[in-house]
Write a protein that holds these residues in place. Structure first.
Motif, mmCIF file in Angstrom:
data_model
loop_
_atom_site.group_PDB
_atom_site.id
_atom_site.type_symbol
_atom_site.label_atom_id
_atom_site.label_comp_id
_atom_site.label_asym_id
_atom_site.label_seq_id
_atom_site.Cartn_x
_atom_site.Cartn_y
_atom_site.Cartn_z
ATOM 1 N N VAL A 154 0.799 -1.233 0.000
ATOM 2 C CA VAL A 154 0.000 0.000 0.000
ATOM 3 C C VAL A 154 0.826 1.276 0.000
ATOM 4 C CG1 VAL A 154 -2.042 -1.018 1.060
ATOM 5 C CG2 VAL A 154 -0.210 -0.149 2.519
ATOM 6 N N ASP A 188 -2.687 -2.372 7.279
ATOM 7 C CA ASP A 188 -4.047 -2.836 7.016
ATOM 8 C C ASP A 188 -5.040 -1.672 7.076
ATOM 9 O OD1 ASP A 188 -3.536 -5.465 6.474
ATOM 10 O OD2 ASP A 188 -4.074 -6.222 8.448
ATOM 11 N N LYS A 191 -4.580 0.335 3.968
ATOM 12 C CA LYS A 191 -5.141 -0.425 2.859
ATOM 13 C C LYS A 191 -6.641 -0.180 2.724
ATOM 14 C CE LYS A 191 -5.615 -5.264 1.346
ATOM 15 N NZ LYS A 191 -5.255 -6.653 1.694
ATOM 16 N N ALA A 197 -5.232 0.107 -3.590
ATOM 17 C CA ALA A 197 -4.241 -0.695 -2.880
ATOM 18 C C ALA A 197 -3.892 -1.888 -3.737
ATOM 19 C CB ALA A 197 -4.787 -1.146 -1.530
ATOM 20 N N GLU A 199 -3.238 -5.776 -4.089
ATOM 21 C CA GLU A 199 -3.644 -7.000 -3.417
ATOM 22 C C GLU A 199 -2.742 -8.152 -3.817
ATOM 23 O OE1 GLU A 199 -5.538 -9.244 -0.839
ATOM 24 O OE2 GLU A 199 -6.290 -7.229 -1.242
#
Length: 211
Positions: A154, A188, A191, A197, A199
């Motif tokens: 991210v 997190d 994100k 973001a 993945e």
């Protein structure tokens, strides 16, 4: 399991999100307080005085809370949500992740560069693979998330560079221990809040509402 990948314990504090109504561990929520002038202020470090108002670290939840007057309802009085608050929160979260990775590096728990990250992965020393969201997709697919580990994608190459004291960084790795759990938790949150973001180590770009 918590957002940081650790087993949840009875002692782990939980809060209710004002947008979703769900109760979850604080690690997955953003704390807000009402500051001077009745203005809503993000409390990224969780240290500001005042009664906490909690929202899930999810852009859709944050936008709902801002647009539907949910902060005022939670505060039980009219409050102001400043323009650009979510964008400002995103910048604060990104800086928080950068700062934590920098501290992990100084403590010997983080390395940067393709060869060093590859070496840590090969020796099963790395528990987290970190790659720039704007790095070359072909180059990023050469490294894989460690078995049972985590992936962080991210941050931009420039942001990762700041964390490692360089101009730009594409690949990095974190070892277990130190600040690694906190890095994962804060990443997190970023994100969920950031507009886009990455993945997984394939470099697929997704939007926050694609869950």
């Amino acid at each position: 399991m918590s957002r940081g990948g650790q087993a949840k314990t009875r002692e782990e504090p939980e809060r209710r999100c004002i947008a979703t109504g769900e109760v979850q561990p604080k690690a997955g929520l953003i704390r807000f307080v009402v500051g001077p002038g009745d203005e809503v202020v993000p409390d990224v470090l969780g240290k500001l005085p005042g009664r906490g108002i909690w929202v899930a670290a999810d852009r859709a939840a944050l936008e709902k809370a801002a647009k539907k007057g949910l902060f005022s309802r939670a505060a039980k009085r009219p409050v102001k949500v400043p323009d650009g608050m979510i964008a400002g929160l995103e910048r604060q979260l990104a800086q928080r992740v950068v700062d934590l990775i920098s501290l992990a590096r100084k403590g010997g728990y983080a390395v940067a560069g393709y060869e060093k990250a590859k070496d840590w992965l090969a020796k099963e020393h790395a528990k987290v693979l970190v790659q720039a969201m704007d790095g070359s997709e072909r180059g990023k697919t050469k490294l894989r998330t460690p078995e049972g580990g985590r992936f962080i994608g991210v941050l931009t190459a420039q942001e990762l560079g700041l964390a490692f004291g360089r101009e730009n960084v594409i690949h990095g790795a974190l070892a277990a221990g130190g600040l690694t759990t906190r890095v994962v938790e804060e990443a997190d949150k970023l994100k969920g809040v950031r507009e886009t973001a990455v993945e997984g180590s394939t470099g697929k770009v997704r939007r926050p509402d694609e869950r």
